[in-house]
Design a protein around this motif. Structure first.
Motif, PDB file in Angstrom:
ATOM      1  N   ALA A  87      11.776  30.350 -79.191  1.00 58.30           N
ATOM      2  CA  ALA A  87      11.960  31.792 -79.399  1.00 58.30           C
ATOM      3  C   ALA A  87      11.230  32.577 -78.304  1.00 58.30           C
ATOM      4  CB  ALA A  87      11.403  32.164 -80.765  1.00 58.30           C
ATOM      5  N   ASP A  88      11.626  33.824 -78.129  1.00 59.16           N
ATOM      6  CA  ASP A  88      10.931  34.711 -77.183  1.00 59.16           C
ATOM      7  C   ASP A  88       9.432  34.730 -77.536  1.00 59.16           C
ATOM      8  OD1 ASP A  88      13.523  35.263 -76.551  1.00 59.16           O
ATOM      9  OD2 ASP A  88      13.453  37.389 -77.078  1.00 59.16           O
TER      10      ASP A  88
ATOM     11  N   ARG B 145      13.387  32.667 -65.285  1.00 61.40           N
ATOM     12  CA  ARG B 145      13.634  33.723 -66.284  1.00 61.40           C
ATOM     13  C   ARG B 145      13.380  33.201 -67.694  1.00 61.40           C
ATOM     14  NH1 ARG B 145      17.924  34.892 -62.776  1.00 61.40           N
ATOM     15  NH2 ARG B 145      19.478  33.948 -64.149  1.00 61.40           N
ATOM     16  N   GLU B 146      13.679  31.920 -67.931  1.00 67.30           N
ATOM     17  CA  GLU B 146      13.389  31.328 -69.237  1.00 67.30           C
ATOM     18  C   GLU B 146      11.876  31.236 -69.471  1.00 67.30           C
ATOM     19  OE1 GLU B 146      15.949  31.782 -71.200  1.00 67.30           O
ATOM     20  OE2 GLU B 146      15.698  29.783 -72.074  1.00 67.30           O
TER      21      GLU B 146
ATOM     22  N   LEU C 214       7.337  33.304 -72.721  1.00 69.40           N
ATOM     23  CA  LEU C 214       5.921  33.703 -72.671  1.00 69.40           C
ATOM     24  C   LEU C 214       5.707  34.993 -73.464  1.00 69.40           C
ATOM     25  CD1 LEU C 214       4.831  33.166 -68.945  1.00 69.40           C
ATOM     26  CD2 LEU C 214       3.747  32.160 -70.970  1.00 69.40           C
ATOM     27  N   ARG C 215       4.548  35.099 -74.107  1.00 72.96           N
ATOM     28  CA  ARG C 215       4.215  36.376 -74.751  1.00 72.96           C
ATOM     29  C   ARG C 215       3.845  37.384 -73.658  1.00 72.96           C
ATOM     30  NH1 ARG C 215      -1.053  37.185 -73.853  1.00 72.96           N
ATOM     31  NH2 ARG C 215      -2.486  35.426 -73.954  1.00 72.96           N
ATOM     32  N   PRO C 216       3.976  38.688 -73.935  1.00 69.51           N
ATOM     33  CA  PRO C 216       3.491  39.659 -72.948  1.00 69.51           C
ATOM     34  C   PRO C 216       2.013  39.396 -72.673  1.00 69.51           C
ATOM     35  CG  PRO C 216       4.802  40.743 -74.645  1.00 69.51           C
ATOM     36  CD  PRO C 216       4.632  39.321 -75.103  1.00 69.51           C
TER      37      PRO C 216
END
Ligand SMILES: C[S@@+](CC[C@H](N)C(=O)[O-])C[C@H]1O[C@@H](n2cnc3c(N)ncnc32)[C@H](O)[C@@H]1O
Length: 235
Positions: free
Chosen positions: A105-106, A129-130, A135-137
């Protein structure tokens, strides 16, 4: 034999190359950059293109929970065998092909690591890009690739001229032990087809995916042709 097949079925031979002090030096330089991030214990890490766990196990020893992916069955099996033997719980080895969307998941991870893999990935910008997506912000990516188009024979010649023929050949004996079957078994065209970017270009690819470039460097040891980068997903 296609190079992809080599990595999938015979990737574990890479342990021979790793005995060479050049490869070990890149490994140490890589972990030093990870340590500088001072991530808290329990951080979630994706080790992308983990092989048999060369970086995965050191990351786990730092207290991180590591998901280690590779498209090579043989190396994953080796990693899993070692994980079981050592009784480690905080590593999951699983199949993942960086040419395809990742199943996570994002914002699932605090850190993505990838030691000497991206130059082999056909859809490399897609893979970057994946990494950004999962990654979390505020999360980081630490990654290395081969940077130089210099062929191994040219590099070896230059190295031997500097250090003497006998010492030079002795220094690269493990790399050669790995390299001979690799060269014989894989197609020259594919080996030449790798992405090889100098540090600035590596940085440009990560910036294009939305990352902030914290650092790019050429690992300076006898110029083995390795670019290392540390990137951050903006908060
Ligand atoms: C040079 S080895 C490095 C392995 C490991 N990171 C290490 O430092 O020992 C490259 C690894 O990338 C993996 N790899 C190459 N292309 C891949 C892809 N598209 N998806 C997942 N893994 C890939 C190979 O199977 C191999 O294990």
């Amino acid at each position: 034999m296609a190079e992809e097949f080599w990595w999938k079925k015979a990737g574990f031979f890479y342990f021979l190359a790793r005995k060479s002090h050049f490869v070990r030096y890149v490994h140490e330089a890589f972990l030093k950059r990870v340590d500088e991030l001072a991530l808290p214990k329990g951080s979630k890490v994706l080790d992308a293109g983990c092989g048999d766990g060369n970086v995965t196990f050191p990351l786990e020893r730092r207290g991180y929970e590591v998901t280690a992916i590779d498209f090579g069955d043989a190396v994953l099996a080796e990693g899993e065998k070692a994980r079981k033997r050592l009784g480690i719980k905080n590593i999951v080895f699983e199949f993942g092909d960086l040419n395809n969307p990742l199943k996570y998941a994002d914002a699932s991870f605090d850190l993505v690591t990838s030691l000497h893999v991206l130059m082999k990935v056909k859809n490399c910008d897609f893979a970057i890009r994946e990494f950004f997506r999962v990654l979390r912000p505020g999360g980081h990516c630490v990654l290395s690739i081969t940077s130089s188009h210099e062929t191994f024979s040219h590099w070896l010649w230059r190295y031997c001229k500097r250090n003497g023929m006998l010492r030079g050949l002795w220094d690269v004996r493990w790399l050669i032990a790995w390299g001979i079957p690799y060269v014989l078994m894989t197609k020259k065209s594919e080996r030449r087809d790798e992405w090889r970017w100098p540090p600035e270009e590596l940085g440009r690819h990560f910036a294009a995916a939305g990352f902030t470039v914290l650092l790019t460097e050429e690992v300076p040891y006898q110029h083995v042709g390795c670019a290392l980068g540390v990137f951050k997903k903006p908060e």
